[in-house]
Design a protein around this motif. Structure first.
Motif: not given
Length: 206
Positions: A83-89, A106-109, A117-118
């Motif tokens: 879920x990209x929403x984790x990054x949105x948050x 996938x999270x890092x991408x 920045x990861x």
């Protein structure tokens, strides 16, 4: 996206391993409009109790976390679902960098594609940074060009994929990156057409 070069800010320490995307944003909040911002839902079930009251001992609820743009945590951050929403948050909460020994792929991408920045550090350096944060009272500097983290009188190195580094430095998404390679692509097409004319799609004869 906003280019990432050098930032000096405060950091929030989250000394937990394997924080997954389901924890970063519980699924029940993902139907909300992105226009309203996802930051309020970041780590919701860890930040708040069953009555919706903020847990005073949770790091993101501390007064010192207000305005922090760097999150420092432990290994395997962002594991779990894609879920990209984790990054949105994280981005909507105000974070521009997460420092950890390892990240879900996938999270890092997804993070890079949203300007987050990861920054990968060694386990030993992650632990030292976590130990320094409560006591230094100093700002933390993230230098993407040189791959360095400065905290107090200590300097740590971090790694990030070179392509991701280029994207972040320029504020590019994947389309921007492709456009930046347009001359090389055009040159390849010309050379290939000359070397393999038989491979080009021609006009189909009746």
């Amino acid at each position: 996206m906003r280019p990432f070069d050098i930032i000096t800010t405060t950091a929030c320490a989250l000394p937990l391993a394997s924080i997954d995307t389901d924890q970063l944003i519980p699924a029940r909040f993902m139907k909300r409009s992105r226009a309203d911002g996802y930051g309020q839902y970041l780590l919701h079930d860890m930040r708040f109790d069953e009555m919706g009251q903020a847990r005073p001992d949770f790091p993101l609820n501390a007064a010192s976390a207000a305005g922090a743009e760097v999150l420092v945590t432990r290994r395997n951050f962002g594991a779990g679902s894609s879920r990209e929403a984790a990054v949105y948050a994280l981005v909507d909460f105000g974070f521009r960098c997460v420092i950890a020994p390892s990240f879900g792929d996938i999270f890092a991408s997804n993070a890079v594609n949203n300007g987050l920045l990861p920054a990968t550090v060694s386990e030993a350096d992650a632990e030292e940074i976590l130990s320094l944060l409560p006591s230094t009272g100093a700002a933390i500097t993230i230098d993407l060009r040189d791959g360095l983290i400065r905290l107090g009188n200590r300097t740590f190195s971090f790694s990030v994929d070179p392509i991701w580094r280029t994207k972040l430095l320029n504020g590019w998404d994947d389309l921007d990156l492709t456009v930046s390679l347009a001359d090389g692509i055009t040159g390849f097409e010309a050379r290939d057409a000359h070397q393999r004319p038989w491979a080009a799609l021609g006009t189909r004869r009746a």
